[in-house]
Write a protein that holds these residues in place. Structure first.
Motif, PDB file in Angstrom:
ATOM      1  N   GLY A  74       0.792  -1.220   0.000  1.00 33.97           N
ATOM      2  CA  GLY A  74       0.000   0.000   0.000  1.00 33.97           C
ATOM      3  C   GLY A  74       0.824   1.270   0.000  1.00 33.97           C
ATOM      4  N   ALA A  75       2.018   1.215  -0.613  1.00 32.86           N
ATOM      5  CA  ALA A  75       2.903   2.385  -0.639  1.00 32.86           C
ATOM      6  C   ALA A  75       3.368   2.659  -2.070  1.00 32.86           C
ATOM      7  CB  ALA A  75       4.098   2.164   0.279  1.00 32.86           C
ATOM      8  N   PRO A  76       2.421   2.869  -2.995  1.00 32.61           N
ATOM      9  CA  PRO A  76       2.829   3.102  -4.388  1.00 32.61           C
ATOM     10  C   PRO A  76       3.436   4.485  -4.570  1.00 32.61           C
ATOM     11  CG  PRO A  76       0.483   3.450  -4.168  1.00 32.61           C
ATOM     12  CD  PRO A  76       0.952   2.947  -2.830  1.00 32.61           C
ATOM     13  N   LEU A  77       4.291   4.611  -5.567  1.00 27.29           N
ATOM     14  CA  LEU A  77       4.796   5.917  -5.961  1.00 27.29           C
ATOM     15  C   LEU A  77       3.770   6.590  -6.871  1.00 27.29           C
ATOM     16  CD1 LEU A  77       8.518   5.036  -6.827  1.00 27.29           C
ATOM     17  CD2 LEU A  77       7.632   6.055  -4.720  1.00 27.29           C
ATOM     18  N   PRO A  78       3.743   7.931  -6.889  1.00 29.66           N
ATOM     19  CA  PRO A  78       2.784   8.606  -7.776  1.00 29.66           C
ATOM     20  C   PRO A  78       3.032   8.312  -9.250  1.00 29.66           C
ATOM     21  CG  PRO A  78       4.347  10.171  -6.784  1.00 29.66           C
ATOM     22  CD  PRO A  78       4.507   8.873  -6.065  1.00 29.66           C
ATOM     23  N   GLU A  79       4.246   7.862  -9.590  1.00 28.34           N
ATOM     24  CA  GLU A  79       4.561   7.527 -10.973  1.00 28.34           C
ATOM     25  C   GLU A  79       3.902   6.247 -11.457  1.00 28.34           C
ATOM     26  OE1 GLU A  79       7.965  10.012  -9.379  1.00 28.34           O
ATOM     27  OE2 GLU A  79       6.721   8.370  -8.634  1.00 28.34           O
ATOM     28  N   PHE A  80       3.337   5.448 -10.551  1.00 29.85           N
ATOM     29  CA  PHE A  80       2.723   4.174 -10.929  1.00 29.85           C
ATOM     30  C   PHE A  80       1.356   4.436 -11.572  1.00 29.85           C
ATOM     31  CE2 PHE A  80       5.029   1.595  -7.359  1.00 29.85           C
ATOM     32  CZ  PHE A  80       6.246   1.892  -7.954  1.00 29.85           C
ATOM     33  N   LEU A  81       1.343   4.676 -12.860  1.00 29.06           N
ATOM     34  CA  LEU A  81       0.128   5.086 -13.548  1.00 29.06           C
ATOM     35  C   LEU A  81      -0.914   3.976 -13.625  1.00 29.06           C
ATOM     36  CD1 LEU A  81       1.654   7.107 -16.553  1.00 29.06           C
ATOM     37  CD2 LEU A  81       0.860   7.969 -14.330  1.00 29.06           C
ATOM     38  N   TYR A  82      -0.475   2.719 -13.586  1.00 27.04           N
ATOM     39  CA  TYR A  82      -1.429   1.616 -13.763  1.00 27.04           C
ATOM     40  C   TYR A  82      -2.488   1.600 -12.662  1.00 27.04           C
ATOM     41  CZ  TYR A  82      -3.188  -3.035 -14.972  1.00 27.04           C
ATOM     42  OH  TYR A  82      -3.990  -4.079 -15.357  1.00 27.04           O
ATOM     43  N   GLN A  83      -2.114   2.086 -11.480  1.00 27.05           N
ATOM     44  CA  GLN A  83      -3.074   2.068 -10.373  1.00 27.05           C
ATOM     45  C   GLN A  83      -4.255   2.996 -10.623  1.00 27.05           C
ATOM     46  OE1 GLN A  83      -1.290   3.670  -6.771  1.00 27.05           O
ATOM     47  NE2 GLN A  83      -0.074   5.126  -7.964  1.00 27.05           N
ATOM     48  N   ASN A  84      -4.131   3.906 -11.606  1.00 30.14           N
ATOM     49  CA  ASN A  84      -5.219   4.840 -11.901  1.00 30.14           C
ATOM     50  C   ASN A  84      -6.186   4.319 -12.968  1.00 30.14           C
ATOM     51  OD1 ASN A  84      -4.027   6.708 -10.124  1.00 30.14           O
ATOM     52  ND2 ASN A  84      -2.693   7.479 -11.740  1.00 30.14           N
ATOM     53  N   CYS A  85      -5.856   3.182 -13.562  1.00 28.64           N
ATOM     54  CA  CYS A  85      -6.768   2.620 -14.569  1.00 28.64           C
ATOM     55  C   CYS A  85      -7.413   1.350 -14.007  1.00 28.64           C
ATOM     56  CB  CYS A  85      -6.015   2.315 -15.873  1.00 28.64           C
ATOM     57  SG  CYS A  85      -4.846   0.944 -15.756  1.00 28.64           S
ATOM     58  N   ARG A  86      -8.473   0.940 -14.620  1.00 29.62           N
ATOM     59  CA  ARG A  86      -9.186  -0.247 -14.150  1.00 29.62           C
ATOM     60  C   ARG A  86      -8.675  -1.478 -14.888  1.00 29.62           C
ATOM     61  NH1 ARG A  86     -15.471   1.900 -13.517  1.00 29.62           N
ATOM     62  NH2 ARG A  86     -15.024   3.529 -11.979  1.00 29.62           N
ATOM     63  N   GLY A  87      -7.416  -1.765 -14.689  1.00 34.04           N
ATOM     64  CA  GLY A  87      -6.809  -2.910 -15.344  1.00 34.04           C
ATOM     65  C   GLY A  87      -7.099  -4.202 -14.613  1.00 34.04           C
ATOM     66  N   ARG A  88      -6.777  -5.303 -15.252  1.00 35.90           N
ATOM     67  CA  ARG A  88      -7.101  -6.616 -14.667  1.00 35.90           C
ATOM     68  C   ARG A  88      -6.044  -7.095 -13.679  1.00 35.90           C
ATOM     69  NH1 ARG A  88      -5.957  -8.274 -20.154  1.00 35.90           N
ATOM     70  NH2 ARG A  88      -3.963  -9.357 -20.309  1.00 35.90           N
ATOM     71  N   TYR A  89      -4.891  -6.434 -13.645  1.00 41.09           N
ATOM     72  CA  TYR A  89      -3.813  -6.894 -12.772  1.00 41.09           C
ATOM     73  C   TYR A  89      -3.888  -6.203 -11.412  1.00 41.09           C
ATOM     74  CZ  TYR A  89      -1.790  -8.994 -16.926  1.00 41.09           C
ATOM     75  OH  TYR A  89      -1.597  -9.756 -18.058  1.00 41.09           O
ATOM     76  N   SER A  90      -3.715  -6.986 -10.385  1.00 36.18           N
ATOM     77  CA  SER A  90      -3.700  -6.474  -9.022  1.00 36.18           C
ATOM     78  C   SER A  90      -2.301  -6.664  -8.436  1.00 36.18           C
ATOM     79  CB  SER A  90      -4.712  -7.228  -8.155  1.00 36.18           C
ATOM     80  OG  SER A  90      -4.287  -8.591  -7.996  1.00 36.18           O
ATOM     81  N   PRO A  91      -1.971  -5.950  -7.362  1.00 34.86           N
ATOM     82  CA  PRO A  91      -0.670  -6.179  -6.718  1.00 34.86           C
ATOM     83  C   PRO A  91      -0.465  -7.630  -6.308  1.00 34.86           C
ATOM     84  CG  PRO A  91      -1.644  -4.153  -5.917  1.00 34.86           C
ATOM     85  CD  PRO A  91      -2.684  -4.816  -6.766  1.00 34.86           C
ATOM     86  N   ALA A  92      -1.538  -8.290  -5.888  1.00 35.44           N
ATOM     87  CA  ALA A  92      -1.412  -9.694  -5.487  1.00 35.44           C
ATOM     88  C   ALA A  92      -1.020 -10.572  -6.669  1.00 35.44           C
ATOM     89  CB  ALA A  92      -2.724 -10.182  -4.870  1.00 35.44           C
ATOM     90  N   MET A  93      -1.550 -10.257  -7.855  1.00 39.86           N
ATOM     91  CA  MET A  93      -1.213 -11.012  -9.062  1.00 39.86           C
ATOM     92  C   MET A  93       0.181 -10.636  -9.554  1.00 39.86           C
ATOM     93  SD  MET A  93      -4.764 -10.410 -11.136  1.00 39.86           S
ATOM     94  CE  MET A  93      -4.121 -11.146 -12.625  1.00 39.86           C
TER      95      MET A  93
END
Length: 346
Positions: A74-93
């Protein structure tokens, strides 16, 4: 495989280069590759030897181990753009490395682009990794109808020798910023705070690399720093430990001292500079000069769009620091400012 003119924006990071990637992405002739090489592990994105297409695909698609742990904690950098889209990949995956910051910069549907790449890249022949990268650049440039390729990763100044060796025809843009403001920005960024903590650990232990740390060393470290070494250094991204701002001034100066000699070896025609303060002061002039270096047109529509993207935050934020902190930061940045040929304020 057609070859596109290739450029790298390099610097210490925290120089304003992220907005330059966004500006270049709006240019109809430029393929802007945002944080590609940092996503792939920096120098490890350019290993020696040859790779099959399947091996190169693993380099692109395997999650970055540290970045994915940051997502999981739960400590992403602001540069991690994927977290702003509704993609199918999760951190757990595990988020594919190229999907974290690069593909979402190019498209609103990074998963579809990843799937298309995943059908093609593994079938590529065995060849040097640099040739695979050039093929990737060409494929993406064709897809988006772009003529020029510009890769920009933060904290990339150290990679100039490796980039030149892999891509001898490439040209470079060195982007920099006033050292005091750059160091202040670093002090508020989890990635650079982590680097500062690593330096503090090695300095306190009296060793030059983490592989030399022993249990005896760890027993003499402060408890929170020892915990990083034992439980995983990715915890550094969430550790709320006071770090003097001059630490980042020294880090910035050291990065320049290490990286500028490699830039000095680049022929004049293959290198230009971009100073963030100048970009804010006169976007049209600076971006027109940059476009000329890239060999693309600086049309009025693009320049207007670029001006809207630029931050209106004032420069010189470090000047608001308490006098003692400001003096210490100026002293820490002095050597780096001299290397850049910038005035050193007393």
């Amino acid at each position: 495989m057609s070859t596109r003119p290739l450029f790298f924006v390099v610097g210490t990071g925290r120089t304003g280069s992220t907005v330059v990637s966004r500006i270049l992405n709006r240019h109809p002739e430029v393929l802007s590759l945002n944080e590609l090489f940092v996503s792939l592990g920096g120098r490890t994105a350019l290993p020696g030897g040859v790779f099959s297409g399947a091996e190169f695909w693993r380099l692109l698609s395997d999650p970055h181990p540290v970045f994915n742990l940051m997502l999981q904690r739960g400590a992403p950098l602001p540069e991690f753009l994927y977290q702003n889209c509704r993609g199918r990949y999760s951190p757990a995956m595990g988020v594919p490395a190229i999907s974290l910051m690069t593909l979402p910069h190019l498209t609103d549907d990074p998963d579809r682009l990843l799937d298309d790449l995943g059908r093609a890249v593994p079938l590529w022949p065995v060849r040097p990794v640099a040739e695979h990268h050039r093929a990737l650049f060409a494929m993406l440039a064709d897809r988006f109808g772009r003529r020029v390729v510009v890769e920009r990763s933060g904290h990339s100044l150290d990679w100039v020798p490796a980039l030149r060796a892999a891509f001898p025809a490439a040209r470079f843009i060195h982007m920099y910023r006033d050292g005091l403001d750059c160091a202040l920005s670093m002090s508020r960024h989890a990635g650079y705070r982590s680097a500062a903590l690593a330096t503090e650990i090695l300095d306190l232990a009296g060793v030059s690399r983490f592989s030399e740390l022993t249990e005896q060393h760890l027993s003499h470290l402060p408890e929170d720093l020892a915990r990083l070494c034992i439980e995983g250094f990715e915890l550094a991204f969430t550790l709320d430990r006071p770090i003097p701002v001059q630490t980042f001034g020294r880090l910035w100066s050291t990065m320049l001292a290490r990286g500028l000699p490699a830039l000095a070896e680049i022929p004049h025609a293959r290198l230009t500079t971009l100073r963030y303060e100048d970009l804010l002061a006169d976007p049209s002039a600076e971006l027109s000069q940059l476009a000329g270096f890239l060999g693309v047109e600086a049309d009025a529509c693009w320049l207007d769009t670029a001006a809207d993207l630029l931050s209106q935050d004032p420069v010189g934020k470090a000047a608001a620091l308490p006098p003692a902190e400001l003096a210490a930061l100026r002293n820490a940045c002095a050597s780096g400012m001299r290397l850049l040929g910038e005035p050193v304020r007393s």
